[in-house]
Every structure is written in C-alpha cells, then in structure tokens.
Design an enzyme around this catalytic site. Structure first.
Site, PDB file in Angstrom:
ATOM      1  N   ASP A  38       0.856  -1.192   0.000  1.00 17.89           N
ATOM      2  CA  ASP A  38       0.000   0.000   0.000  1.00 17.89           C
ATOM      3  C   ASP A  38       0.888   1.236   0.000  1.00 17.89           C
ATOM      4  O   ASP A  38       1.996   1.205   0.536  1.00 17.89           O
ATOM      5  CB  ASP A  38      -0.933   0.015   1.210  1.00 17.89           C
ATOM      6  CG  ASP A  38      -2.197   0.830   0.958  1.00 17.89           C
ATOM      7  OD1 ASP A  38      -2.080   2.064   0.757  1.00 17.89           O
ATOM      8  OD2 ASP A  38      -3.294   0.249   0.952  1.00 17.89           O
ATOM      9  N   SER A 156     -14.726  -1.368 -11.786  1.00 18.22           N
ATOM     10  CA  SER A 156     -15.811  -0.537 -11.263  1.00 18.22           C
ATOM     11  C   SER A 156     -16.962  -0.590 -12.244  1.00 18.22           C
ATOM     12  O   SER A 156     -16.790  -0.978 -13.410  1.00 18.22           O
ATOM     13  CB  SER A 156     -15.316   0.911 -11.121  1.00 18.22           C
ATOM     14  OG  SER A 156     -16.382   1.820 -10.945  1.00 18.22           O
ATOM     15  N   TYR A 173     -11.356   8.667 -14.270  1.00 23.40           N
ATOM     16  CA  TYR A 173     -11.802   7.435 -13.613  1.00 23.40           C
ATOM     17  C   TYR A 173     -12.487   6.505 -14.615  1.00 23.40           C
ATOM     18  O   TYR A 173     -12.156   5.319 -14.712  1.00 23.40           O
ATOM     19  CB  TYR A 173     -12.750   7.782 -12.466  1.00 23.40           C
ATOM     20  CG  TYR A 173     -13.021   6.628 -11.529  1.00 23.40           C
ATOM     21  CD1 TYR A 173     -12.113   6.275 -10.541  1.00 23.40           C
ATOM     22  CD2 TYR A 173     -14.197   5.890 -11.641  1.00 23.40           C
ATOM     23  CE1 TYR A 173     -12.354   5.215  -9.682  1.00 23.40           C
ATOM     24  CE2 TYR A 173     -14.446   4.826 -10.787  1.00 23.40           C
ATOM     25  CZ  TYR A 173     -13.525   4.495  -9.812  1.00 23.40           C
ATOM     26  OH  TYR A 173     -13.774   3.440  -8.969  1.00 23.40           O
ATOM     27  N   LYS A 177     -10.910   2.938 -15.923  1.00 20.73           N
ATOM     28  CA  LYS A 177     -11.629   1.689 -15.669  1.00 20.73           C
ATOM     29  C   LYS A 177     -12.039   1.001 -16.979  1.00 20.73           C
ATOM     30  O   LYS A 177     -12.040  -0.236 -17.049  1.00 20.73           O
ATOM     31  CB  LYS A 177     -12.839   1.950 -14.780  1.00 20.73           C
ATOM     32  CG  LYS A 177     -12.492   2.447 -13.385  1.00 20.73           C
ATOM     33  CD  LYS A 177     -11.600   1.468 -12.624  1.00 20.73           C
ATOM     34  CE  LYS A 177     -11.382   1.899 -11.185  1.00 20.73           C
ATOM     35  NZ  LYS A 177     -10.539   0.937 -10.428  1.00 20.73           N
TER      36      LYS A 177
END
Length: 274
Positions: A38, A156, A173, A177
C-alpha cells in the site's frame, strides 16, 4: 478456514484498508498467505485521506490472527521498482506468487479541482498504469513457477458505463476503468498458455473510506451538472460491503472458477443495467 487456497500466496495492492484489507482477510481465511502492499501516504490531488502505515500494520495483525503468514511493504503502484521489491520480498519469504489482486485505486472526484489536468493524470497513473505495473512485476515469476495462477483486477461500474462525472477526475476514472477491461482481456490472452487466468470484478459503491466520509465525493455526487444520480443502484441498497466484493474475488481465484478467464464480473446491485 475452508482451506481452498491452502499452499497459495496472494499479492494484494491497496491492502492497508477497505476492499484490499477485506480481500486479504478473506483469502487468508481460505488458507492463503499474503503479500500486502500500500502507498501509506497522501497523493496531492486526492481530497480524502489515504491509508497509513498504521492501517497496514492492522491488516498484518488481522491476517496473523487468522494463523496465516503475511509480508507487508509500503509501495506506490506508480513506482514499478518499489512494487517489484515488495513482491520479490514477499515471494522469497512465502514461496512464490499464485494469486494477484490488483486492487489499489483512487477516486478523487470533486466539484472544484485545482488542476484538472493533474488530477486526470494521477487517476490514470494509479488506476491504469498502476495495475499494469502490478501484473508486470508478477507475471514472469508466475510463468517461471509453472503452477498456473489467477489475477483479478479491481474495476468498477465505471468500467461498464460512463458514470464518472464531468470533472477531470471523473473523466479519468471512467477512462482508466474502461482501459482496465482491455488490459484484462489482453493479459487473459497472453497468459492463457501458462494456465494463468485473468479476470476483473466491477463493484458499485462499496462501504470503504474511499466512499464513506469523503466530503468531496459527496459534493460531486450532489452536483447535477457533475455526477448527479448516475451511480444509483437497481436493487434497493445504497452501498455494498467490502466482503461482498471479497466473495467474488475468492471465487475468481479458486479452483471453482478454474476455466473462467477474460471475464468482467459485475457485483453492482444491478447498476450496469439500470
């Protein structure tokens, strides 16, 4: 613990909290050891807090409580060398890599962006290039091992329809995606001969820190000129739980889906067909 993944090692990005932590815990319950990575620091263009090293340490403790081994590293998916080091360190200690969950992602949608171009670039760098980096630093090892494997890309509903909104972040975004669908399909073709399966899971809104308490996203969602009602679900539920996505991931990496590859799996409460 079901033991369906006993002897397997899973490399998971964005594992410090949210869906990534949930995936780590579910796969650990199923018997896998975990390599966790992470970023554990802020990104300037992201208007909500990202995970911390304390969050990553909590993931480590929770996996160890399940009796599984875990090797955790702070690594930014945009930094291919750091990501490779995280993977190599974990694989050396735990015995290879059988499962990859490319989960790290950002959603910095906001009504007032200071630098539209910079936000767009950051979203693509994390959500698309970061996933490319994740697969690239693992695939040669998986091929060389000769024991097959499973790769799952966190996508997504924005990878199935245009729901990102009008901001630079929202456009980035949706673009990132949609790009992941092509990435998933191409890797599925390239890796099939090695019995490595590649699939994507497409959630609707999930109850994680990226969504809950994110004031900038809430403002963007409330702005009819931006996102409006574009991500309301068909089923009567506002958000899914991280475990709902982990259930799908666990199936995709298990032998129960051993002949499933190149698939976009919606876990979206019907949003994609609304």
């Amino acid at each position: 613990m079901s033991g369906t993944l006993h002897g397997k090692v899973a490399f998971i990005t964005g594992a410090a909290r949210g869906q990534g932590r949930s995936h780590a815990l579910r796969l650990a319950k199923d018997g896998a050891d975990i390599i966790a990575a992470d970023i554990c620091r802020p990104i300037d263009s992201v208007p909500y807090p990202l995970a911390t090293e304390d969050d990553l340490a909590e993931t480590v403790a929770l996996v160890e409580q399940l009796g599984r081994r875990i090797v955790a590293s702070v690594a930014d998916v945009r930094d291919k060398a750091a990501l490779a080091n995280a993977c190599d360190r974990g694989a050396t200690e735990l015995g290879g890599v059988d499962i990859v969950v490319a989960n790290a992602g950002i959603a910095p949608q906001q009504s007032r962006e200071r630098d539209r171009d910079a936000v767009f670039a950051d979203v693509l760098a994390v959500n698309l290039t970061g996933v490319f980096n994740t697969v690239e630093v693992t695939r040669e090892r998986m091929i060389t091992q000769g024991r097959g494997g499973s790769i799952v890309l966190t996508n997504s509903t924005a990878g199935m329809k245009a729901v990102g909104g009008s901001s630079g972040a929202g456009i980035g975004y949706t673009a990132s995606k949609h790009g992941l669908v092509g990435l998933m399909r191409q890797y599925a073709v390239l890796l099939a001969e090695h019995n490595i399966r590649v699939n994507a899971v497409h959630p609707t809104g999930v109850r994680t820190p990226m969504v809950v308490g994110n004031a900038a996203l809430a403002e963007a969602l409330a702005d009819p000129s931006n996102m409006g009602n574009s991500i309301s679900n068909l089923l009567p539920i506002d958000m899914l739980e991280p475990e709902d996505i982990s259930n799908a991931v666990a199936w995709l990496v298990s032998d129960e889906s051993r002949y499933v590859t190149g698939v976009s799996l919606p876990v979206d409460a019907g949003l994609a067909i609304k």
